[in-house]
Each structure stands twice: as structure tokens, then as C-alpha cells.
Design an enzyme around this catalytic site. Structure first.
Site, short mmCIF file in Angstrom:
data_model
loop_
_atom_site.label_atom_id
_atom_site.label_comp_id
_atom_site.label_asym_id
_atom_site.label_seq_id
_atom_site.Cartn_x
_atom_site.Cartn_y
_atom_site.Cartn_z
N ARG A 13 2.55 -3.86 -12.89
CA ARG A 13 1.70 -4.06 -11.70
C ARG A 13 0.92 -5.37 -11.80
NH1 ARG A 13 -3.27 -5.40 -10.17
NH2 ARG A 13 -4.09 -4.17 -11.90
N ASP A 14 -0.08 -5.45 -12.65
CA ASP A 14 -0.91 -6.67 -12.74
C ASP A 14 -0.04 -7.85 -13.16
OD1 ASP A 14 -3.26 -8.04 -12.49
OD2 ASP A 14 -4.31 -7.07 -14.13
N HIS A 205 -10.41 -3.92 -19.43
CA HIS A 205 -9.27 -4.66 -18.86
C HIS A 205 -9.58 -6.15 -18.93
CE1 HIS A 205 -6.15 -5.13 -15.55
NE2 HIS A 205 -6.85 -6.24 -15.35
N HIS A 207 -8.36 -10.32 -19.06
CA HIS A 207 -7.41 -11.43 -18.89
C HIS A 207 -7.80 -12.51 -19.88
CE1 HIS A 207 -5.19 -10.30 -15.16
NE2 HIS A 207 -6.16 -9.38 -15.15
N CYS A 238 -4.01 -12.64 -10.77
CA CYS A 238 -4.31 -12.06 -9.46
C CYS A 238 -4.13 -13.13 -8.40
CB CYS A 238 -5.74 -11.51 -9.44
SG CYS A 238 -6.15 -10.84 -7.83
N ASN A 247 -2.97 -10.91 -18.41
CA ASN A 247 -3.75 -9.96 -19.21
C ASN A 247 -3.59 -10.30 -20.69
OD1 ASN A 247 -2.39 -8.32 -16.79
ND2 ASN A 247 -4.40 -7.49 -17.22
N1 COA Z 1 -0.67 -0.25 2.28
C1 COA Z 1 0.11 -0.87 3.21
N2 COA Z 1 -0.39 -1.46 4.31
C2 COA Z 1 -1.71 -1.43 4.46
C3 COA Z 1 -2.56 -0.81 3.55
C4 COA Z 1 -2.00 -0.22 2.42
N3 COA Z 1 -2.74 0.36 1.48
N4 COA Z 1 -3.82 -0.94 3.98
C5 COA Z 1 -3.77 -1.62 5.13
N5 COA Z 1 -2.50 -1.92 5.42
C6 COA Z 1 -2.02 -2.66 6.58
C7 COA Z 1 -2.54 -2.13 7.88
O1 COA Z 1 -1.67 -1.14 8.37
C8 COA Z 1 -2.57 -3.37 8.73
O2 COA Z 1 -1.25 -3.65 9.15
P1 COA Z 1 -0.96 -4.34 10.57
O3 COA Z 1 -1.69 -5.65 10.55
O4 COA Z 1 0.52 -4.46 10.59
O5 COA Z 1 -1.52 -3.39 11.58
C9 COA Z 1 -2.97 -4.47 7.76
O6 COA Z 1 -2.56 -3.98 6.48
C10 COA Z 1 -4.45 -4.78 7.76
O7 COA Z 1 -5.17 -3.56 7.62
P2 COA Z 1 -6.76 -3.48 7.46
O8 COA Z 1 -7.14 -2.05 7.30
O9 COA Z 1 -7.40 -4.27 8.59
O10 COA Z 1 -7.02 -4.15 6.11
P3 COA Z 1 -7.55 -5.59 5.71
O11 COA Z 1 -6.82 -6.66 6.45
O12 COA Z 1 -9.03 -5.58 5.69
O13 COA Z 1 -7.01 -5.60 4.20
C11 COA Z 1 -6.39 -4.35 2.24
C12 COA Z 1 -7.44 -4.62 3.27
C13 COA Z 1 -7.01 -3.55 1.13
C14 COA Z 1 -5.28 -3.57 2.90
C15 COA Z 1 -5.77 -5.68 1.74
O14 COA Z 1 -6.79 -6.61 1.50
C16 COA Z 1 -4.96 -5.48 0.50
O15 COA Z 1 -3.95 -4.79 0.49
N6 COA Z 1 -5.35 -6.09 -0.58
C17 COA Z 1 -4.65 -5.94 -1.85
C18 COA Z 1 -5.17 -6.88 -2.85
C19 COA Z 1 -4.55 -6.58 -4.21
O16 COA Z 1 -3.67 -5.78 -4.40
N7 COA Z 1 -5.05 -7.30 -5.21
C20 COA Z 1 -4.59 -7.17 -6.56
C21 COA Z 1 -5.05 -5.92 -7.22
S1 COA Z 1 -6.81 -5.84 -7.46
ZN ZN Z 2 -6.22 -7.63 -13.93
#
Ligand code: COA
Ligand code: ZN
Length: 299
Positions: A13-14, A205, A207, A238, A247
Site C-alpha cells: 500500500r504505502d 510508522h 519514513h 506519499c 518507509n
Molecule cells: N473511494 C472511491 N471514490 C471515492 C471515495 C473512496 N473512498 N471517496 C470519495 N470518492 C469519490 C467520490 O465518489 C467523488 O467522485 P465523483 O467526483 O466522480 O463524484 C470524488 O471521489 C470526490 O468525493 P468527495 O467526497 O468530494 O471527496 P474529496 O474530493 O473531498 O476527496 C478523499 C476526499 C478522501 C476521497 C480523497 O481526498 C482521497 O481519496 N484521498 C486519498 C489520499 C490518500 O490515499 N493518501 C495516501 C494515504 S494517507
Molecule cells: Zn507512510
């Protein structure tokens, strides 16, 4: 028997979420199988986040669906919001790790949330995980420093830990997402979190962005922490933390711990072999010291 230190392998994952390589589902499954064969009993096998935010994890549902399950290995799914938690439960994750954030700068960019909003989201999601009968853990990301806003107040970390305890999590990780921690910070933040959230067990955790990674592992183990995240080869980073590197490498961590008489249940030689195999699959070198230098004494 030496004291047991449990390694949570976060490479799938990470590690893979920020690597330039695009692995197929089959290659991810082979990576996971090799880690299991080396003795890994708990690993982050994917995340359920927006595929637009992190394209490399878009195939996590396919990975989880195709996992060869056994009773020995727990596959953790990472989630940051309710959609993610629901998708992870649907995918039959063995455990869910929820991401809290201690810095506003990183929080907005990584997950569109402030620290308090991430705690509120955990409070909302925790009952879903409990109803599903799954273990729930959480990681406080950027717990030692925010790539955009700089220092992170220890009080914010303590406050998030207290809220996470109230939400009923079993284990809490302090995440040094950008490699900002020193061993002395590690000790201080562990002490603070133990005061604010005495009922949760701790995981750390790290890095290795600035070279303090193994020193930080030492500080955590000395402070009594029994669970450490690490990634095979030291791969990772990230996408929302500019300049972040991987990591601490699993093989480096376990070599250091085994030399000191701790047990991890992981076969060092097989982990080094897996890191070297990974270099071929990724098409580039990995950063771990042991994949380069080999073990001492020779295995
Ligand atoms: N899985 C899949 N799609 C998701 C989702 C999830 N968990 N959460 C939201 N979405 C989709 C929504 O359906 C929406 O899709 P659309 O634009 O096609 O309608 C879009 O993402 C935006 O949704 P919203 O609720 O407005 O979220 P946001 O834009 O504020 O983003 C997160 C929030 C959390 C979804 C997004 O920032 C994210 O996935 N970040 C991940 C960061 C990450 O993994 N970092 C590394 C690990 S720490
Ligand atoms: Zn990390």
C-alpha cells in the site's frame, strides 16, 4: 525467546501507491505472496480511496478479491472516509486502518479534511467497522511535521489520540509521513499519547526521508512499542507529501532487531530476496541498506 516485535508490512500500500511503476494485479498478488512466505503475518494490502487521488490503488478491490486467504495473515485495508470504509468492508478486509491527520496543510491536500474533521469522520465510521465485527486501527498522519505548515503541535496529536480512543479503536499508529521525527521526538510523543489515550496500544510508522528512520525505530522499541510499520525494500512515499521517500525498510528493521535478540517471525534472507525481486518488477533500485550490503554475519 526474545521479545517479539510485530512488523506490519506496508509495501503493497504505502510502498506501491507512489512508485512510478504500474504493477498488474497479478504482480501485486505475487508481491503479497512472497511477503507471506517470508513470514509476514499482518500487512496493508491496499487502500480504498478515490482512484483519482491515488490511481495506483484503484485496483485494490481486485487485489482483495483475488487474495489467497489463510488464517495466519491479516490483510489490512486503508480508508479515509465513509465510502472507503464501506468499500473496505465489502472487500472483506481483515482489518481497517483509518487515517487521521495532525496537520491542516497536509490534511486539506491529502484528504480534504482538517485534523478535527478527520477525527469527526473516524467517529462516524467506527460504528460501521464495529458492526462488521472487524478490528479497527488508525494512523495519525504527519504526526511529527506537516510538509506545508511545518511543526505539528504535540497537543494536536494528543487530542486526536484521545478522540480515537473514544471512537473505540484498538491500536493507534503515529505516522511520520515525511520523515521529520528524531528519536527524542518519538519518545516524547509516545509519552504524550499514552497519557491521553491509555487504553490503545501503539504502533509507529516511519519514513526514512532524512536518515533518522532506524534511530526512530530504536526509540519506539525502547519506549515499549511492540508494533512497527515497514516496507520491503524501503519503497514508497506519499503523493501528497512533496519529496517524501519510502518507509523504513523491512529487511533493515528486522536485521537490526534480530541482531539485538528480538524476534519478528520474519525470515531475513527471504525478505532480502523479495526486495531484490521487487527491483526487477519495479524496474528500478530500492533504497534499503540490506538489499545492497546483505546481512552481517552472512546468511
Ligand atoms: N473511494 C472511491 N471514490 C471515492 C471515495 C473512496 N473512498 N471517496 C470519495 N470518492 C469519490 C467520490 O465518489 C467523488 O467522485 P465523483 O467526483 O466522480 O463524484 C470524488 O471521489 C470526490 O468525493 P468527495 O467526497 O468530494 O471527496 P474529496 O474530493 O473531498 O476527496 C478523499 C476526499 C478522501 C476521497 C480523497 O481526498 C482521497 O481519496 N484521498 C486519498 C489520499 C490518500 O490515499 N493518501 C495516501 C494515504 S494517507
Ligand atoms: Zn507512510
Amino acid at each position: 525467546m526474545g521479545r517479539k516485535i510485530h512488523i506490519v508490512e506496508v509495501g503493497p500500500r504505502d510502498g506501491l501507491q507512489n512508485d512510478p511503476a504500474n504493477l498488474s494485479v497479478d504482480q501485486k498478488l505475487e508481491f503479497i505472496a512472497r511477503l507471506e512466505a517470508a513470514g509476514v503475518a499482518r500487512m496493508e494490502s491496499g487502500s480504498f480511496v478515490s482512484p483519482r487521488a491515488v490511481p495506483k490503488m484503484a485496483d485494490s478491490p481486485a487485489v482483495f478479491a483475488a487474495l489467497k486467504r489463510n488464517s495466519r495473515t491479516k490483510h489490512i485495508a486503508l480508508a479515509l472516509n465513509e465510502t472507503g470504509v464501506r468499500r473496505a468492508i465489502e472487500a472483506k478486509a481483515d482489518e481497517i486502518n483509518f487515517v487521521l491527520v495532525a496537520g491542516e496543510g497536509f490534511g486539506r491536500r491529502n484528504q480534504g479534511m482538517s485534523p478535527q474533521e478527520s477525527a469527526d469522520m473516524l467517529a462516524k465510521c467506527a460504528p460501521l467497522v464495529h458492526e462488521a465485527g472487524l478490528p479497527l486501527s488508525a494512523t495519525i498522519s504527519v504526526a511529527f511535521g506537516d510538509p506545508y505548515y511545518g511543526d505539528v503541535d504535540i497537543g494536536v496529536v494528543g487530542n486526536l489520540a484521545a478522540q480515537a480512543q473514544r471512537a473505540g479503536i484498538a491500536e493507534l499508529a503515529l505516522g511520520d509521513t515525511i520523515g521529520a521525527a528524531t528519536p527524542w521526538d518519538v519518545r516524547q510523543r509516545i509519552e504524550r499519547v499514552r497519557m491521553e489515550a491509555p487504553d490503545v496500544s501503539l504502533r509507529l510508522h516511519f519514513h526514512d526521508t532524512r536518515g533518522a528512520g532506524l534511530g526512530n525505530v530504536f526509540a519506539a522499541v525502547e519506549a515499549g512499542v511492540d508494533v512497527i510499520d515497514a516496507s520491503c525494500g524501503g519503497i514508497g512515499g506519499c503523493p501528497f507529501a512533496p519529496g517524501a521517500t519510502g518507509n523504513v525498510a523491512t529487511e533493515d528493521v528486522i536485521w537490526m532487531l534480530h541482531r539485538a535478540g528480538f524476534e519478528t517471525g520474519i525470515d531475513l534472507e527471504r525478505m532480502i530476496e523479495t526486495a531484490r525481486w521487487l527491483e526487477g518488477v519495479l524496474g528500478h533500485g530500492v533504497s534499503s541498506a540490506l538489499s545492497r550490503a546483505g546481512a552481517f554475519p552472512r546468511l
